[in-house]
Design an enzyme around this catalytic site. Structure first.
Site, PDB file in Angstrom:
ATOM      1  N   VAL A 243     -30.658  37.811  31.899  1.00  0.00           N
ATOM      2  CA  VAL A 243     -31.802  38.501  32.499  1.00  0.00           C
ATOM      3  C   VAL A 243     -32.422  39.454  31.479  1.00  0.00           C
ATOM      4  O   VAL A 243     -33.211  40.329  31.838  1.00  0.00           O
ATOM      5  CB  VAL A 243     -31.399  39.282  33.772  1.00  0.00           C
ATOM      6  CG1 VAL A 243     -31.035  38.315  34.894  1.00  0.00           C
ATOM      7  CG2 VAL A 243     -30.247  40.240  33.495  1.00  0.00           C
ATOM      8  N   ARG A 245     -33.472  38.845  27.410  1.00  0.00           N
ATOM      9  CA  ARG A 245     -34.513  38.147  26.668  1.00  0.00           C
ATOM     10  C   ARG A 245     -33.942  36.805  26.210  1.00  0.00           C
ATOM     11  O   ARG A 245     -32.758  36.724  25.850  1.00  0.00           O
ATOM     12  CB  ARG A 245     -34.936  38.963  25.435  1.00  0.00           C
ATOM     13  CG  ARG A 245     -35.823  40.148  25.714  1.00  0.00           C
ATOM     14  CD  ARG A 245     -37.234  39.703  26.168  1.00  0.00           C
ATOM     15  NE  ARG A 245     -38.129  40.823  26.406  1.00  0.00           N
ATOM     16  CZ  ARG A 245     -38.365  41.362  27.600  1.00  0.00           C
ATOM     17  NH1 ARG A 245     -37.754  40.888  28.673  1.00  0.00           N
ATOM     18  NH2 ARG A 245     -39.219  42.372  27.717  1.00  0.00           N
ATOM     19  N   ASP A 269     -33.143  33.551  33.477  1.00  0.00           N
ATOM     20  CA  ASP A 269     -34.451  34.034  33.936  1.00  0.00           C
ATOM     21  C   ASP A 269     -35.415  34.201  32.771  1.00  0.00           C
ATOM     22  O   ASP A 269     -36.609  34.378  32.979  1.00  0.00           O
ATOM     23  CB  ASP A 269     -34.275  35.373  34.667  1.00  0.00           C
ATOM     24  CG  ASP A 269     -35.540  35.852  35.351  1.00  0.00           C
ATOM     25  OD1 ASP A 269     -36.074  35.080  36.187  1.00  0.00           O
ATOM     26  OD2 ASP A 269     -36.003  36.968  35.056  1.00  0.00           O
ATOM     27  N   GLU A 274     -41.723  31.323  26.587  1.00  0.00           N
ATOM     28  CA  GLU A 274     -42.113  31.382  28.000  1.00  0.00           C
ATOM     29  C   GLU A 274     -43.612  31.153  28.113  1.00  0.00           C
ATOM     30  O   GLU A 274     -44.356  31.657  27.286  1.00  0.00           O
ATOM     31  CB  GLU A 274     -41.740  32.749  28.583  1.00  0.00           C
ATOM     32  CG  GLU A 274     -40.240  32.967  28.634  1.00  0.00           C
ATOM     33  CD  GLU A 274     -39.861  34.348  29.188  1.00  0.00           C
ATOM     34  OE1 GLU A 274     -40.752  35.073  29.645  1.00  0.00           O
ATOM     35  OE2 GLU A 274     -38.678  34.676  29.142  1.00  0.00           O
ATOM     36  N   HIS A 293     -38.825  34.278  34.723  1.00  0.00           N
ATOM     37  CA  HIS A 293     -38.931  35.668  34.239  1.00  0.00           C
ATOM     38  C   HIS A 293     -39.464  36.583  35.338  1.00  0.00           C
ATOM     39  O   HIS A 293     -40.561  37.146  35.242  1.00  0.00           O
ATOM     40  CB  HIS A 293     -39.822  35.749  32.985  1.00  0.00           C
ATOM     41  CG  HIS A 293     -39.620  37.039  32.241  1.00  0.00           C
ATOM     42  ND1 HIS A 293     -39.739  37.151  30.876  1.00  0.00           N
ATOM     43  CD2 HIS A 293     -39.279  38.282  32.673  1.00  0.00           C
ATOM     44  CE1 HIS A 293     -39.501  38.400  30.506  1.00  0.00           C
ATOM     45  NE2 HIS A 293     -39.231  39.095  31.586  1.00  0.00           N
TER      46      HIS A 293
END
Lengths: 341, 341
Positions: A243, A245, A269, A274, A293
């Protein structure tokens, strides 16, 4: 760079500062815009308009996490004194020009602590109680009774001993998990973690954990902290939760570790790129649980960030010390208060 | 019925009782079989062999939950004094012949409390953090950022104030949820629940809850306690969790409530018919999360049950009071100790 034009590194010189607010995804103004506009002359802009709006700005509220937005507009930031980043991680915002300039950077320290702690606990329980496995059996209409794992007593190693890591440690401890931290400084009397092992020696400690949780800021020290060696040291039954990076993990090594059953599962996540590229194998792996994310985004989070910003804007106008300052060299909040536990 | 042949309702008459142990799914003997065999002459049998083994038995350990097994064998139970059921719910074991006979029934009270509490917390967090929704987006390769729900502060109404319900209340409270109970007796000073509303008036209280959790024993009073009226009273965002018995819910009404968005989702570990029939709509509903009656089965649960049985066998041999007696009229444990909280 035009740092010479910044007349003072100290905020609060102007009784009525000029403030640029980068609006989020076309969303409306912050709910407390009226209170903000009482204190400052405000220009609202999309990321694209930042270059135009920045020359006159004393302060900037960055709502989004588009890496490079500020860097591209930076040559126009002649008088900027303060940047508030509406996120916990500031890695995508920091660049040499900002690092070297007498500009204060603050972040949304604290806003995401409890929401992310809850998300991590959810991921831990989903793994131990095989919720995703059950969903897979449901999809094929198969009634398959199995044995689950008792979560109390499971061991969790949390990489990252900042505010979010601490909130997570406290929540998981409350549910009966055995918690340790991994951070820069080894110690055995931490109020939230008890034992903190050095994250530089993660491979020597990863084998202890049933769940390995990554909540560290992304810095040169933490980039790729979970690599092939760490993954090889983990239990075959272990579960990785990221959770923090994406770049904390060597993603190709993780794909291989999961495909060769070196570890059992990963709840991710965040990702090196991304949105996660559509050709990435994570999308199609049953042992990987992808979310977009969003682990800290609970209903009302923008309002919490807006409250926090307004509080700092009062301080800025009054020339007082700003809250939640970022250490621009280290790349994360300067001081993490240790709450009584 | 041959109750006259039971010479005494009091256990412990024989210094060396004859014990029948129904083996579970072809599994080996209990891990502590040697200690059990020190105290009793033991016959191990499958459910099919129960009729043959029962005539000489003073005591019976029922490992499985096949409804009707004991009832079919009952005419052969001439001298039975004690039945220990290795489950929390005894509804499938109780029948008139057993209810009326001077035979003590005990159950696995306590063994499942903490495991089921963890499962419920996992279901709560999976819903609030949209883990199943994320998995759905993952399956189609879609990166979709959403806002999640902060779990602390959410309201949970737990129907069933026995040991499992209490353990669940304490665990959910520790994570910051606001908890109430629903039980036979209304009160507002319960140590675990604070407020307990009457489950006979559930429709008047169901609208308060974000999560409605069913952990009640199945009795004539609780059968169908969640019916169309209760479902209509719930919030459209509400989540139903059933870890008690399937027949606590009017299943056709639940299908309709979910299909018409009267409530948002249901996590179901138990069903009116088990295994869940392959044509049942629950299998194919995205808003329903099916697991195979396993929420309390954590690794080692059989050993915990075996420990508990051995303790009671000592008491039986010594003529002492058995632990965890079932009230055969009410259909659940007679006394639920209220632990200090």
């Amino acid at each position: 760079m035009e740092t010479a034009k910044r007349t003072s590194p100290h905020p609060g010189q102007s009784p009525r500062p000029r403030l640029v607010i980068q609006t989020i995804d076309g969303a409306p103004k912050p709910y407390n815009a009226a209170a903000i506009e009482d204190l400052a002359d405000v220009v609202y802009t999309t990321p694209d308009g930042l270059g135009t709006a920045l020359p006159d700005a004393d302060a900037l509220l960055l709502w989004t996490r588009f890496a490079g937005v500020l860097q591209r507009a930076w040559p126009a930031a002649h008088r900027l004194q303060w940047v508030h980043v509406a996120a916990a991680g500031v890695d995508s915002v920091l660049f040499d020009g900002l690092r070297d300039a007498p500009v204060s950077v603050t972040n949304a320290h604290g806003v995401y602590d409890a929401p992310i702690a809850e998300f991590v606990l959810g991921a831990v329980l989903a793994h131990d109680k095989q919720l995703h496995v059950s969903k897979g059996f449901q999809r094929v209409g198969e009634w398959r009774r199995r044995e689950l794992t008792r979560t109390a007593g499971q061991r969790v190693l949390i990489v990252g001993t900042g505010g979010i890591g601490r909130a997570t440690a406290r929540l998981l401890s409350a549910v009966g998990l055995e918690v340790r931290g991994a951070g820069r400084t080894e110690r055995d009397d931490d109020p939230d973690f008890g034992t903190v092992v050095p994250s530089s020696e993660l491979a020597e400690h990863a084998g202890w954990a049933d769940h390995l949780v990554l909540i560290a800021p992304l810095t040169p020290d933490t980039r790729g902290v979970v690599d092939a060696r760490v993954l090889a040291a983990m239990k075959p039954s272990a579960h990785l939760i990221n959770v923090g990076r994406g770049a904390l993990v060597d993603e190709p090594a993780l794909v291989q570790a999961l495909q060769t059953d070196q570890i059992a599962a990963a709840s991710l996540d965040v990702f090196a790129t991304e949105p996660l590229p559509e050709e990435h194998p994570f999308w199609r792996m049953d042992s990987v649980h992808v979310s977009a994310h969003m682990c800290g985004d609970v209903t009302g989070w923008q309002d919490a960030v807006a409250d926090q910003f307004l509080e700092n804007l009062h301080r800025f106008v009054e020339g007082r010390e700003l809250r939640n300052p970022v250490d621009k060299e280290r790349g994360y909040a300067q001081k993490v208060p240790v709450p009584a536990s």
